[in-house]
Write a protein that holds these residues in place. Structure first.
Motif, short mmCIF file in Angstrom:
data_model
loop_
_atom_site.label_atom_id
_atom_site.label_comp_id
_atom_site.label_asym_id
_atom_site.label_seq_id
_atom_site.Cartn_x
_atom_site.Cartn_y
_atom_site.Cartn_z
N GLU A 134 0.84 -1.20 0.00
CA GLU A 134 0.00 0.00 0.00
C GLU A 134 0.87 1.25 0.00
OE1 GLU A 134 -3.60 2.01 2.62
OE2 GLU A 134 -1.97 1.01 3.68
N ALA A 135 0.46 2.24 -0.79
CA ALA A 135 1.04 3.57 -0.74
C ALA A 135 -0.07 4.52 -0.29
CB ALA A 135 1.58 3.99 -2.10
N VAL A 136 0.27 5.46 0.60
CA VAL A 136 -0.71 6.35 1.21
C VAL A 136 -0.21 7.79 1.06
CG1 VAL A 136 -1.91 6.95 3.34
CG2 VAL A 136 -1.33 4.56 2.87
N TYR A 137 -1.04 8.64 0.47
CA TYR A 137 -0.68 10.05 0.26
C TYR A 137 -1.68 10.93 1.00
CZ TYR A 137 0.44 14.43 -2.10
OH TYR A 137 0.80 15.71 -2.38
N CYS A 138 -1.19 11.75 1.92
CA CYS A 138 -2.04 12.62 2.74
C CYS A 138 -2.37 13.90 1.98
CB CYS A 138 -1.34 12.94 4.05
SG CYS A 138 -2.30 14.02 5.14
N ILE A 139 -3.67 14.23 1.94
CA ILE A 139 -4.09 15.46 1.27
C ILE A 139 -4.73 16.46 2.23
CG2 ILE A 139 -4.27 14.46 -1.03
CD1 ILE A 139 -7.27 14.18 -0.63
N GLU A 140 -5.15 16.00 3.43
CA GLU A 140 -5.75 16.90 4.42
C GLU A 140 -5.51 16.36 5.82
OE1 GLU A 140 -9.98 17.31 3.85
OE2 GLU A 140 -9.76 18.06 1.82
N GLY A 141 -5.46 17.24 6.80
CA GLY A 141 -5.41 16.83 8.20
C GLY A 141 -4.03 16.40 8.64
N ASP A 142 -4.00 15.62 9.72
CA ASP A 142 -2.72 15.19 10.28
C ASP A 142 -2.90 13.87 11.00
OD1 ASP A 142 -4.24 16.56 12.39
OD2 ASP A 142 -2.45 16.23 13.60
N GLY A 143 -1.76 13.22 11.22
CA GLY A 143 -1.73 11.96 11.94
C GLY A 143 -0.31 11.46 12.01
N GLU A 144 -0.18 10.17 12.33
CA GLU A 144 1.14 9.56 12.36
C GLU A 144 1.01 8.07 12.11
OE1 GLU A 144 2.54 10.64 16.28
OE2 GLU A 144 1.81 8.76 17.14
N VAL A 145 2.11 7.48 11.67
CA VAL A 145 2.18 6.04 11.47
C VAL A 145 3.41 5.54 12.22
CG1 VAL A 145 3.43 6.23 9.26
CG2 VAL A 145 2.11 4.17 9.77
N GLY A 159 -4.74 12.40 13.99
CA GLY A 159 -4.17 13.48 14.79
C GLY A 159 -5.23 14.35 15.44
N LYS A 160 -4.99 15.64 15.40
CA LYS A 160 -5.90 16.61 16.02
C LYS A 160 -7.14 16.84 15.17
CE LYS A 160 -2.25 18.83 18.57
NZ LYS A 160 -1.47 20.02 18.82
N GLU A 161 -7.03 16.56 13.88
CA GLU A 161 -8.17 16.69 12.99
C GLU A 161 -8.21 15.47 12.08
OE1 GLU A 161 -7.51 19.69 9.72
OE2 GLU A 161 -5.90 20.29 11.06
N ASP A 173 10.27 -1.60 14.39
CA ASP A 173 11.35 -0.76 14.89
C ASP A 173 10.87 0.39 15.79
OD1 ASP A 173 10.22 1.00 13.04
OD2 ASP A 173 11.89 0.86 11.64
N GLY A 174 9.56 0.53 15.96
CA GLY A 174 9.03 1.57 16.84
C GLY A 174 9.17 2.99 16.31
N LYS A 175 9.53 3.14 15.03
CA LYS A 175 9.68 4.48 14.46
C LYS A 175 8.31 5.10 14.22
CE LYS A 175 14.17 3.97 12.27
NZ LYS A 175 14.92 4.00 11.02
N ILE A 176 8.21 6.39 14.56
CA ILE A 176 6.97 7.14 14.37
C ILE A 176 7.22 8.21 13.32
CG2 ILE A 176 5.29 8.68 15.44
CD1 ILE A 176 5.82 7.17 18.08
N HIS A 177 6.33 8.27 12.33
CA HIS A 177 6.45 9.23 11.24
C HIS A 177 5.21 10.12 11.26
CE1 HIS A 177 9.73 6.78 9.55
NE2 HIS A 177 8.97 5.76 9.94
N LYS A 178 5.43 11.42 11.37
CA LYS A 178 4.33 12.38 11.30
C LYS A 178 3.81 12.44 9.88
CE LYS A 178 4.66 13.79 15.57
NZ LYS A 178 3.68 13.38 16.53
N ILE A 179 2.49 12.50 9.75
CA ILE A 179 1.85 12.56 8.44
C ILE A 179 1.09 13.88 8.35
CG2 ILE A 179 0.28 11.42 6.84
CD1 ILE A 179 2.76 9.74 7.63
N THR A 180 1.40 14.66 7.34
CA THR A 180 0.74 15.94 7.08
C THR A 180 0.49 16.03 5.58
OG1 THR A 180 2.88 17.05 6.91
CG2 THR A 180 1.80 17.13 9.07
N PRO A 181 -0.31 16.98 5.12
CA PRO A 181 -0.56 17.10 3.69
C PRO A 181 0.75 17.18 2.89
CG PRO A 181 -2.11 18.45 4.87
CD PRO A 181 -1.10 17.96 5.90
N GLY A 182 0.79 16.40 1.81
CA GLY A 182 1.98 16.35 0.97
C GLY A 182 2.93 15.22 1.34
N THR A 183 2.59 14.43 2.37
CA THR A 183 3.42 13.29 2.80
C THR A 183 2.88 12.00 2.21
OG1 THR A 183 3.86 14.39 4.92
CG2 THR A 183 4.32 12.03 4.80
#
Length: 131
Positions: A59-70, A100-102, A75-85
């Motif tokens: 799967e490939a995932v492209y963020c266009i609105e809002g926020d979150g993280e994966v 995320g917050k929205e 490995d416990g790595k956390i990646h912030k997801i915002t528009p354009g990611t």
């Protein structure tokens, strides 16, 4: 040529809601469309966490609105997801997807394509479509 409008998907069998309310997936292109992949317009609800492990799909995932993280669980790595990611689960990565917050709106591409009614099982997996 195929032309699909989101407004035509809403409220149909291609507008799939998670039983726990964490997400809504509007399935734009499916296996039966014979493209070799599926495309989804998905909303991840704010403040939610979903365990996912696509053992049978990439799967490939492209963020266009809002926020979150994966968070990748190996490995416990956390990646912030915002528009354009964009993030790609190129190793069938087991992960936690957090809103995320929205609400976060993403466009997802699956290979192989899904048939349309899949929801995550108890391990976060979509089943193999044997059709």
């Amino acid at each position: 040529m195929k032309v699909v409008k989101l407004e035509d998907i809403l409220g149909t069998e291609r507008d799939v809601h998670a039983e726990n309310g964490n997400w809504v997936s509007r399935r734009l292109i499916l296996k039966k469309d014979n493209m070799g992949y599926s495309v989804h317009d998905t909303v991840i609800k704010a403040g939610t966490e979903t365990h996912i492990w696509y053992q049978n799909h990439l799967e490939a995932v492209y963020c266009i609105e809002g926020d979150g993280e994966v968070e990748t669980l190996k490995d416990g790595k956390i990646h912030k997801i915002t528009p354009g990611t964009l993030y790609a689960l190129d190793e069938n990565d087991e992960h936690l997807l957090r809103g995320g917050k929205e609400d976060m709106r993403v466009v997802c591409v699956f290979n192989p394509p899904i048939s349309g009614k899949e929801v995550h099982d108890e391990n976060g997996v979509y089943p193999v479509d044997e059709d």
